[in-house]
Design a protein around this motif. Sequence first.
Motif, short mmCIF file in Angstrom:
data_model
loop_
_atom_site.label_atom_id
_atom_site.label_comp_id
_atom_site.label_asym_id
_atom_site.label_seq_id
_atom_site.Cartn_x
_atom_site.Cartn_y
_atom_site.Cartn_z
N GLN A 193 -0.21 2.93 2.77
CA GLN A 193 -0.28 2.75 4.28
C GLN A 193 0.87 1.75 4.50
OE1 GLN A 193 -3.77 0.63 5.47
NE2 GLN A 193 -3.28 0.84 7.44
N LEU A 194 1.19 0.73 3.59
CA LEU A 194 2.18 0.04 3.85
C LEU A 194 3.57 0.46 3.84
CD1 LEU A 194 1.26 -3.48 1.91
CD2 LEU A 194 1.60 -3.21 4.45
N SER A 195 3.76 1.57 2.96
CA SER A 195 4.92 2.23 2.83
C SER A 195 5.25 3.28 3.99
CB SER A 195 5.03 2.92 1.56
OG SER A 195 4.83 2.10 0.31
N ASP A 196 4.19 3.63 4.56
CA ASP A 196 4.49 4.64 5.71
C ASP A 196 5.05 3.91 6.82
OD1 ASP A 196 4.13 6.66 7.24
OD2 ASP A 196 2.13 6.22 7.79
N GLY A 197 4.73 2.76 7.13
CA GLY A 197 5.18 1.73 7.88
C GLY A 197 4.93 2.16 9.66
N THR A 198 3.99 3.27 9.57
CA THR A 198 3.90 3.85 11.23
C THR A 198 2.68 2.99 11.83
OG1 THR A 198 2.59 5.41 10.24
CG2 THR A 198 4.89 5.89 10.69
N ALA A 199 1.95 2.52 11.05
CA ALA A 199 0.91 1.72 11.86
C ALA A 199 1.29 0.46 12.66
CB ALA A 199 -0.15 1.12 10.57
N PRO A 200 0.60 0.23 13.56
CA PRO A 200 1.00 -0.93 14.42
C PRO A 200 1.10 -2.40 13.66
CG PRO A 200 -0.99 0.10 15.33
CD PRO A 200 -0.66 0.35 14.00
N LEU A 201 1.84 -3.08 13.96
CA LEU A 201 2.08 -4.41 13.18
C LEU A 201 0.72 -5.25 12.74
CD1 LEU A 201 4.04 -6.24 12.15
CD2 LEU A 201 4.24 -7.47 14.21
N ASP A 202 -0.15 -5.22 13.51
CA ASP A 202 -1.27 -6.29 13.27
C ASP A 202 -2.02 -5.41 12.16
OD1 ASP A 202 -2.11 -4.04 14.87
OD2 ASP A 202 -3.72 -4.98 15.70
N GLU A 203 -2.09 -3.89 12.01
CA GLU A 203 -2.58 -3.34 10.96
C GLU A 203 -1.93 -3.38 9.48
OE1 GLU A 203 -3.59 0.76 11.81
OE2 GLU A 203 -4.51 0.24 13.86
N ALA A 225 -2.71 -6.76 8.10
CA ALA A 225 -4.02 -6.78 7.69
C ALA A 225 -3.93 -5.92 6.13
CB ALA A 225 -5.13 -6.14 8.46
N ALA A 226 -2.99 -4.80 6.19
CA ALA A 226 -2.79 -4.21 5.05
C ALA A 226 -2.41 -4.98 3.94
CB ALA A 226 -2.12 -2.93 5.27
N HIS A 227 -1.40 -5.74 4.43
CA HIS A 227 -0.52 -6.65 3.35
C HIS A 227 -1.40 -7.56 2.66
CE1 HIS A 227 1.94 -10.06 2.03
NE2 HIS A 227 2.97 -8.81 1.74
N GLN A 228 -2.26 -8.09 3.53
CA GLN A 228 -3.43 -9.16 3.03
C GLN A 228 -4.41 -8.54 2.17
OE1 GLN A 228 -4.79 -10.61 7.04
NE2 GLN A 228 -3.50 -12.28 7.18
N ARG A 229 -4.95 -7.31 2.57
CA ARG A 229 -5.77 -6.59 1.66
C ARG A 229 -5.23 -6.25 0.25
NH1 ARG A 229 -6.90 -3.38 5.77
NH2 ARG A 229 -5.50 -1.74 5.00
N ALA A 230 -3.90 -5.88 0.27
CA ALA A 230 -2.91 -5.56 -0.87
C ALA A 230 -3.07 -6.89 -1.41
CB ALA A 230 -1.71 -5.19 -0.49
N ALA A 231 -2.85 -7.87 -1.04
CA ALA A 231 -2.42 -9.29 -1.89
C ALA A 231 -3.84 -9.51 -2.67
CB ALA A 231 -1.97 -10.13 -0.96
N GLY A 232 -4.96 -9.51 -1.82
CA GLY A 232 -6.31 -9.80 -2.46
C GLY A 232 -6.73 -8.72 -3.77
N LEU A 233 -6.17 -7.45 -3.13
CA LEU A 233 -6.57 -6.22 -4.21
C LEU A 233 -5.78 -6.57 -5.65
CD1 LEU A 233 -6.84 -3.43 -1.95
CD2 LEU A 233 -8.65 -4.37 -3.66
#
Length: 70
Positions: free
Chosen positions: A25-35, A38-46
């Motif tokens: 999802q992060l690599s795609d980069g098409t999501a809005p910045l807030d998403e 949030a994905a970056h924070q999820r990835a860090a926790g995971l």
Amino acid sequence: MSSDESPDTATFDEVLGRLESTIAQLSDGTAPLDELVAAHQRAAGLLTEAEARLEALKMRADRLVIALKE
């Protein structure tokens, strides 16, 4: 790992799969910045969770190897 499944009950493979999905999802980069944030924070926790589970699996494997040598 399903969205209602606790990280504590997920297997290493499930945590890793969720991390891979989040990174995609992060690599795609098409999501809005807030998403993306949030994905970056999820990835860090995971990632932290996956590293901890991997270390636990390594320790378990080491104990099994020692037990087999006895």
